[in-house]
Design a protein around this motif. Structure first.
Motif, PDB file in Angstrom:
ATOM      1  N   THR A   1     -26.818  21.006 -17.548  1.00 19.52           N
ATOM      2  CA  THR A   1     -27.561  19.783 -17.234  1.00 19.52           C
ATOM      3  C   THR A   1     -27.551  19.485 -15.736  1.00 19.52           C
ATOM      4  O   THR A   1     -28.601  19.238 -15.129  1.00 19.52           O
ATOM      5  CB  THR A   1     -26.937  18.585 -17.991  1.00 19.52           C
TER       6      THR A   1
ATOM      7  N   GLY B   1     -31.422  22.505 -12.470  1.00 22.06           N
ATOM      8  CA  GLY B   1     -32.473  22.525 -11.460  1.00 22.06           C
ATOM      9  C   GLY B   1     -32.144  23.453 -10.305  1.00 22.06           C
ATOM     10  O   GLY B   1     -33.015  24.176  -9.787  1.00 22.06           O
TER      11      GLY B   1
ATOM     12  N   ALA C   1     -32.643  27.083 -11.042  1.00 23.25           N
ATOM     13  CA  ALA C   1     -34.048  27.493 -11.025  1.00 23.25           C
ATOM     14  C   ALA C   1     -34.630  27.455  -9.615  1.00 23.25           C
ATOM     15  O   ALA C   1     -35.780  27.836  -9.411  1.00 23.25           O
ATOM     16  CB  ALA C   1     -34.865  26.575 -11.946  1.00 23.25           C
ATOM     17  N   ASP C   2     -33.792  27.010  -8.664  1.00 31.77           N
ATOM     18  CA  ASP C   2     -34.255  26.856  -7.287  1.00 31.77           C
ATOM     19  C   ASP C   2     -34.144  28.183  -6.550  1.00 31.77           C
ATOM     20  O   ASP C   2     -33.064  28.680  -6.290  1.00 31.77           O
ATOM     21  CB  ASP C   2     -33.391  25.792  -6.587  1.00 31.77           C
TER      22      ASP C   2
END
Length: 201
Positions: free
Chosen positions: A70, A74, A77-78
């Motif tokens: 969680t 992000g 995926a960066d």
């Protein structure tokens, strides 16, 4: 649960074991706040503690793995952070070789333990560490632009390097202090956990 509740357990996992002060230094956070967060983690069953030293409990490891998805999803995926990490790994390989050169030295066709009785040899390694640190500043600095908390590791690397330049050579690779190698290992572990990568042995 606060962000620090998560980060305190994450920092403890990077340290493997430690007291609130050591986790606070790693996170760049207030010691009293980290201590309170670790106490809450003990109550939740995520951390075990005795005599002021804490370790992440098995339930806490499972909790972290779930939270990482969680909190760091992000970032994983960066592409920018992954690119910075790939550059870090190149510097990491050179640092490991440098640490081998610091701990051993050539003796004919073999290598023997470095007893640090040859100041010229040690000076060459320290000069090489300085050049590597300049590369680390660029690579870790880029990662810290994406994850500002990582700047704390860079500040600690700078402090360790300053100690080395000041003549405290234990700060190259000493295991019981925040030496350059110790801080680097923790930075590496932080990046591995953020990006769900495995350490390359």
């Amino acid at each position: 649960m606060t962000d620090l509740d998560f980060l305190a357990v994450h920092g403890l996992a990077i340290r493997k074991a430690g007291n609130p002060a050591s986790v606070a230094v790693l996170l760049g956070a207030d010691e009293a706040d980290v201590s309170a967060a670790l106490d809450r983690a003990v109550t939740a069953g995520h951390v075990a503690g005795a005599n002021g030293t804490f370790m992440v409990a098995p339930a806490g490891q499972a909790w972290l793995t779930e939270k990482y998805q969680t909190v760091f999803g992000g970032l994983r995926a960066d592409g920018d952070l992954l690119h910075a990490y790939e550059r870090f790994e190149k510097v990491n390989g050179d640092l490991l070789a440098l640490m081998t050169d610091w701990q051993t030295m050539p003796a004919g066709d073999a290598r023997v333990s470095n007893d640090h009785s040859n100041p010229d040899y040690d000076a060459k390694i320290i000069d090489a560490l300085g050049a590597l640190h300049e590369r680390a500043e660029r690579v870790v600095g880029r990662a810290a632009e994406i994850v500002p908390r990582l700047q704390t590791h860079l500040d600690r690397l700078e402090a360790a390097y300053d100690q080395v330049l000041g003549g405290a050579h234990d700060y190259v690779s000493g295991v019981r202090i925040d030496s350059y190698h110790t801080v680097w290992y923790e930075l590496h572990e932080d990046l591995l956990r953020i990006l769900e990568k495995k350490r390359q042995e």
